[in-house]
Scaffold this motif. Structure first.
Motif, PDB file in Angstrom:
ATOM      1  N   HIS A   1       0.824  -1.214   0.000  1.00 30.99           N
ATOM      2  CA  HIS A   1       0.000   0.000   0.000  1.00 30.99           C
ATOM      3  C   HIS A   1       0.857   1.263   0.000  1.00 30.99           C
ATOM      4  CE1 HIS A   1      -4.158  -1.544   0.379  1.00 30.99           C
ATOM      5  NE2 HIS A   1      -3.519  -2.633   0.737  1.00 30.99           N
ATOM      6  N   ILE A   2       2.013   1.217   0.657  1.00 27.97           N
ATOM      7  CA  ILE A   2       2.933   2.360   0.580  1.00 27.97           C
ATOM      8  C   ILE A   2       3.345   2.584  -0.875  1.00 27.97           C
ATOM      9  CG2 ILE A   2       5.228   3.213   1.201  1.00 27.97           C
ATOM     10  CD1 ILE A   2       4.904   1.706   3.876  1.00 27.97           C
ATOM     11  N   ALA A   3       3.653   1.490  -1.570  1.00 29.73           N
ATOM     12  CA  ALA A   3       4.042   1.592  -2.977  1.00 29.73           C
ATOM     13  C   ALA A   3       2.906   2.175  -3.819  1.00 29.73           C
ATOM     14  CB  ALA A   3       4.447   0.223  -3.508  1.00 29.73           C
ATOM     15  N   ILE A   4       1.691   1.702  -3.591  1.00 33.40           N
ATOM     16  CA  ILE A   4       0.532   2.186  -4.362  1.00 33.40           C
ATOM     17  C   ILE A   4       0.322   3.682  -4.147  1.00 33.40           C
ATOM     18  CG2 ILE A   4      -1.987   2.062  -4.524  1.00 33.40           C
ATOM     19  CD1 ILE A   4      -1.685  -0.991  -3.979  1.00 33.40           C
ATOM     20  N   VAL A   5       0.334   4.111  -2.881  1.00 36.15           N
ATOM     21  CA  VAL A   5       0.090   5.521  -2.569  1.00 36.15           C
ATOM     22  C   VAL A   5       1.197   6.412  -3.142  1.00 36.15           C
ATOM     23  CG1 VAL A   5       0.039   7.198  -0.671  1.00 36.15           C
ATOM     24  CG2 VAL A   5      -1.361   5.121  -0.550  1.00 36.15           C
ATOM     25  N   LEU A   6       2.443   5.998  -2.989  1.00 34.31           N
ATOM     26  CA  LEU A   6       3.542   6.819  -3.496  1.00 34.31           C
ATOM     27  C   LEU A   6       3.529   6.901  -5.019  1.00 34.31           C
ATOM     28  CD1 LEU A   6       6.493   5.838  -1.117  1.00 34.31           C
ATOM     29  CD2 LEU A   6       5.146   7.944  -1.112  1.00 34.31           C
ATOM     30  N   ALA A   7       3.190   5.798  -5.677  1.00 35.53           N
ATOM     31  CA  ALA A   7       3.110   5.822  -7.141  1.00 35.53           C
ATOM     32  C   ALA A   7       2.013   6.777  -7.595  1.00 35.53           C
ATOM     33  CB  ALA A   7       2.852   4.423  -7.676  1.00 35.53           C
ATOM     34  N   GLN A   8       0.889   6.778  -6.888  1.00 39.06           N
ATOM     35  CA  GLN A   8      -0.196   7.704  -7.226  1.00 39.06           C
ATOM     36  C   GLN A   8       0.242   9.155  -7.073  1.00 39.06           C
ATOM     37  OE1 GLN A   8      -3.178   6.327  -4.486  1.00 39.06           O
ATOM     38  NE2 GLN A   8      -3.992   4.787  -5.903  1.00 39.06           N
ATOM     39  N   ARG A   9       1.228   9.384  -6.209  1.00 34.13           N
ATOM     40  CA  ARG A   9       1.716  10.746  -5.990  1.00 34.13           C
ATOM     41  C   ARG A   9       2.940  11.075  -6.842  1.00 34.13           C
ATOM     42  NH1 ARG A   9       0.424  12.165   0.331  1.00 34.13           N
ATOM     43  NH2 ARG A   9      -1.477  10.912   0.475  1.00 34.13           N
ATOM     44  N   GLY A  10       3.227  10.211  -7.808  1.00 31.47           N
ATOM     45  CA  GLY A  10       4.259  10.518  -8.789  1.00 31.47           C
ATOM     46  C   GLY A  10       5.616   9.900  -8.550  1.00 31.47           C
ATOM     47  N   TRP A  11       5.776   9.139  -7.466  1.00 31.35           N
ATOM     48  CA  TRP A  11       7.062   8.512  -7.197  1.00 31.35           C
ATOM     49  C   TRP A  11       7.293   7.330  -8.148  1.00 31.35           C
ATOM     50  CZ3 TRP A  11      10.855   9.517  -3.408  1.00 31.35           C
ATOM     51  CH2 TRP A  11      10.549  10.543  -2.506  1.00 31.35           C
ATOM     52  N   GLN A  12       8.555   7.116  -8.470  1.00 33.69           N
ATOM     53  CA  GLN A  12       8.984   5.916  -9.182  1.00 33.69           C
ATOM     54  C   GLN A  12       9.395   4.888  -8.133  1.00 33.69           C
ATOM     55  OE1 GLN A  12      10.964   5.806 -13.232  1.00 33.69           O
ATOM     56  NE2 GLN A  12      12.730   5.838 -11.877  1.00 33.69           N
ATOM     57  N   ILE A  13       8.837   3.688  -8.209  1.00 30.80           N
ATOM     58  CA  ILE A  13       8.980   2.712  -7.135  1.00 30.80           C
ATOM     59  C   ILE A  13       9.862   1.547  -7.548  1.00 30.80           C
ATOM     60  CG2 ILE A  13       7.740   1.313  -5.448  1.00 30.80           C
ATOM     61  CD1 ILE A  13       6.831   4.266  -5.507  1.00 30.80           C
ATOM     62  N   VAL A  14      10.775   1.160  -6.664  1.00 26.48           N
ATOM     63  CA  VAL A  14      11.461  -0.122  -6.768  1.00 26.48           C
ATOM     64  C   VAL A  14      10.889  -0.984  -5.650  1.00 26.48           C
ATOM     65  CG1 VAL A  14      13.637  -1.374  -6.684  1.00 26.48           C
ATOM     66  CG2 VAL A  14      13.545   0.899  -7.744  1.00 26.48           C
ATOM     67  N   VAL A  15      10.096  -1.970  -6.030  1.00 26.10           N
ATOM     68  CA  VAL A  15       9.425  -2.856  -5.079  1.00 26.10           C
ATOM     69  C   VAL A  15      10.396  -3.966  -4.701  1.00 26.10           C
ATOM     70  CG1 VAL A  15       7.483  -4.414  -4.714  1.00 26.10           C
ATOM     71  CG2 VAL A  15       7.196  -2.373  -6.134  1.00 26.10           C
ATOM     72  N   ALA A  16      10.839  -3.963  -3.454  1.00 23.91           N
ATOM     73  CA  ALA A  16      11.814  -4.961  -3.000  1.00 23.91           C
ATOM     74  C   ALA A  16      11.137  -5.937  -2.035  1.00 23.91           C
ATOM     75  CB  ALA A  16      12.993  -4.282  -2.312  1.00 23.91           C
ATOM     76  N   ASP A  17      11.359  -7.215  -2.257  1.00 22.02           N
ATOM     77  CA  ASP A  17      10.757  -8.233  -1.397  1.00 22.02           C
ATOM     78  C   ASP A  17      11.534  -9.530  -1.576  1.00 22.02           C
ATOM     79  OD1 ASP A  17       7.641  -8.292  -0.047  1.00 22.02           O
ATOM     80  OD2 ASP A  17       8.668 -10.206  -0.273  1.00 22.02           O
ATOM     81  N   ILE A  18      11.527 -10.354  -0.551  1.00 23.24           N
ATOM     82  CA  ILE A  18      12.172 -11.664  -0.654  1.00 23.24           C
ATOM     83  C   ILE A  18      11.345 -12.593  -1.529  1.00 23.24           C
ATOM     84  CG2 ILE A  18      11.107 -12.747   1.382  1.00 23.24           C
ATOM     85  CD1 ILE A  18      13.966 -13.821   2.039  1.00 23.24           C
ATOM     86  N   ASN A  19      10.051 -12.266  -1.662  1.00 23.71           N
ATOM     87  CA  ASN A  19       9.125 -13.026  -2.506  1.00 23.71           C
ATOM     88  C   ASN A  19       9.042 -12.345  -3.869  1.00 23.71           C
ATOM     89  OD1 ASN A  19       6.792 -13.945  -3.864  1.00 23.71           O
ATOM     90  ND2 ASN A  19       5.782 -14.486  -1.939  1.00 23.71           N
ATOM     91  N   GLU A  20       9.694 -12.931  -4.863  1.00 20.27           N
ATOM     92  CA  GLU A  20       9.752 -12.282  -6.174  1.00 20.27           C
ATOM     93  C   GLU A  20       8.372 -12.153  -6.813  1.00 20.27           C
ATOM     94  OE1 GLU A  20      12.180 -12.378 -10.425  1.00 20.27           O
ATOM     95  OE2 GLU A  20      12.215 -14.154  -9.127  1.00 20.27           O
ATOM     96  N   ASP A  21       7.529 -13.172  -6.673  1.00 14.57           N
ATOM     97  CA  ASP A  21       6.205 -13.109  -7.279  1.00 14.57           C
ATOM     98  C   ASP A  21       5.397 -11.939  -6.710  1.00 14.57           C
ATOM     99  OD1 ASP A  21       6.736 -15.309  -8.849  1.00 14.57           O
ATOM    100  OD2 ASP A  21       5.761 -16.740  -7.502  1.00 14.57           O
TER     101      ASP A  21
END
Length: 257
Positions: free
Chosen positions: A17-37
């Motif tokens: 949800h942090i990624a979703i909100v920041l993207a809506q506000r114009g940020w470019q996101i690098v989604v990092a997670d141990i779970n690639e899927d």
């Protein structure tokens, strides 16, 4: 100019949800997670109307080499304006029954991961001269020990609050701000697991545990992930450039400093 942020643990829950909100506000996101899927799925769902090119990265937050790779790669190619250390785990058990393996794993992800990633991010920001922002996900369990069956989690989150202050103090000279957010009872898959565990430990139903959480919150409802994400967005914004070293409570009044 588009700003870039790395968000750990963003394949699900609050991080997603942090990624979703920041993207809506114009940020470019690098989604990092141990779970690639999970990371790939989040990145694919993000708003890109401002021309952002969102990416995903596999990251074990407790691995210094991998964290450094991600931070340096992003900083060199895209610029690194912000980093959100959000990845976390929990195991709910009575203190007397908690195995040391659970304690070790909790601190490895929740506290060591924040140290490792914060250090990698800050080094990369200093290298490229970015006056960036770092936000760490702590918890209201990082401000009080009155949290049943989560002693190892409490220890890890108290550590995050203290580490945030130490990072903020030392990184201020580089113009890098460091803050943490302290959520309460947030509706996520992690909380669903915890409600089931707590119900078993208390000998009641998960629905009754949910009601306990609601009763413990003065606003009389469970917190939504976006409630946390919106505060993170503020802490990464120019409006918060003179805020550093803070642990911002976002819990509907369930714990008040």
């Amino acid at each position: 100019m588009t700003k870039t942020v790395v968000i750990t643990g963003a394949g699900s829950g609050i991080g997603r949800h942090i990624a979703i909100v920041l993207a809506q506000r114009g940020w470019q996101i690098v989604v990092a997670d141990i779970n690639e899927d999970g990371a790939r799925a989040t990145a694919a769902d993000l708003d890109s109307r401002n021309g952002q090119l969102h990416e995903h990265a596999i990251l074990d937050v407790s691995d210094p080499h991998k964290a450094r790779q991600v931070a340096d790669d992003v900083a060199s190619r895209l610029g690194l304006d912000a980093w959100v250390s959000n990845a976390g785990v929990s195991y709910m058990q009575r203190f007397l029954d908690t195995p040391i393996e659970s304690y070790d794993k909790t601190l490895e992800v929740n506290l060591k991961g924040v140290f490792v990633c914060g250090q990698a991010a800050a080094r990369a920001m200093v290298r490229i001269g970015a006056k960036g922002a770092i936000v760490n996900t702590a918890s209201m369990a990082g401000k009080q020990g009155r949290v049943p069956y989560l002693a190892d989690y409490v220890a890890s989150k108290f550590g995050v609050v203290g580490l945030t202050q130490a990072m903020a103090f030392e990184l201020a000279e580089y113009g890098i701000t460091v803050n943490s957010v302290c959520p309460g009872y947030v509706v996520t898959p992690m909380q669903e697991r915890e409600m089931t565990w707590e119900a078993q430990l208390r000998g009641i139903t998960p629905d009754k545990v949910r009601q306990l959480y609601i009763n413990d919150t003065p606003l009389r409802k469970l917190e939504q992930p976006d409630d946390v994400a919106n505060v993170v967005a503020f802490l990464l914004s120019d409006d918060a450039r003179f805020i550093t070293g803070e642990a911002v409570a976002v819990n509907g009044g369930a714990y008040m400093d």
